[in-house]
Design a protein around this motif. Structure first.
Motif, short mmCIF file in Angstrom:
data_model
loop_
_atom_site.label_atom_id
_atom_site.label_comp_id
_atom_site.label_asym_id
_atom_site.label_seq_id
_atom_site.Cartn_x
_atom_site.Cartn_y
_atom_site.Cartn_z
N ALA A 18 -3.36 15.18 48.99
CA ALA A 18 -3.89 15.03 47.63
C ALA A 18 -2.90 14.30 46.71
N LEU A 19 -2.37 13.21 47.22
CA LEU A 19 -1.42 12.43 46.42
C LEU A 19 -2.15 11.77 45.26
N PRO A 20 -1.53 11.74 44.09
CA PRO A 20 -2.17 11.13 42.93
C PRO A 20 -2.00 9.60 42.89
N PHE A 21 -1.55 9.03 43.98
CA PHE A 21 -1.32 7.59 44.06
C PHE A 21 -1.61 7.12 45.48
N ASP A 23 -3.55 6.25 54.55
CA ASP A 23 -4.67 6.69 53.71
C ASP A 23 -4.99 8.16 53.96
N LEU A 24 -5.01 8.55 55.23
CA LEU A 24 -5.30 9.92 55.60
C LEU A 24 -4.24 10.87 55.03
N GLU A 25 -2.98 10.51 55.16
CA GLU A 25 -1.89 11.32 54.63
C GLU A 25 -2.02 11.50 53.12
#
Length: 93
Positions: A49-52, A42-44
């Motif tokens: 700023a992953l869109p998924f 979740d932190l990664e």
């Protein structure tokens, strides 16, 4: 292998499937390890700023020295349990 035992062995089984083998401590320690790995994912996702979302499905098997099961049998059992978790996630969505 930040959250695993120092003697743990991880192997890529193919595609996006991995196997982790380590000495069994307890259900509580195993659950804590999975919670920590999921938090890290979740932190990664947030930091990058992953869109998924990132997620994992896990299946486990504890060996029994008195069993006639082979390593391959245990891997198949853990794999089947992982697919059960995947299917439960799909059904919940």
């Amino acid at each position: 292998m930040k959250y695993c035992d120092k003697d743990a062995v991880a192997a890529r089984m193919g595609g996006d499937e991995f196997t982790l083998m380590q000495a069994y401590d307890s259900e509580e320690i195993t659950s804590e390890m999975l919670v920590n790995i999921r938090k890290e994912m979740d932190l990664e996702a947030k930091v990058n700023a992953l869109p998924f979302p990132l997620s994992i499905s896990v299946g486990g098997a504890v060996t029994d020295p008195d069993s006639n099961m082979t390593l391959e049998d245990y891997v198949k059992l853990a794999d089947a349990r992982m697919y059960e978790e995947k299917n439960a996630k799909k059904a919940a969505n």
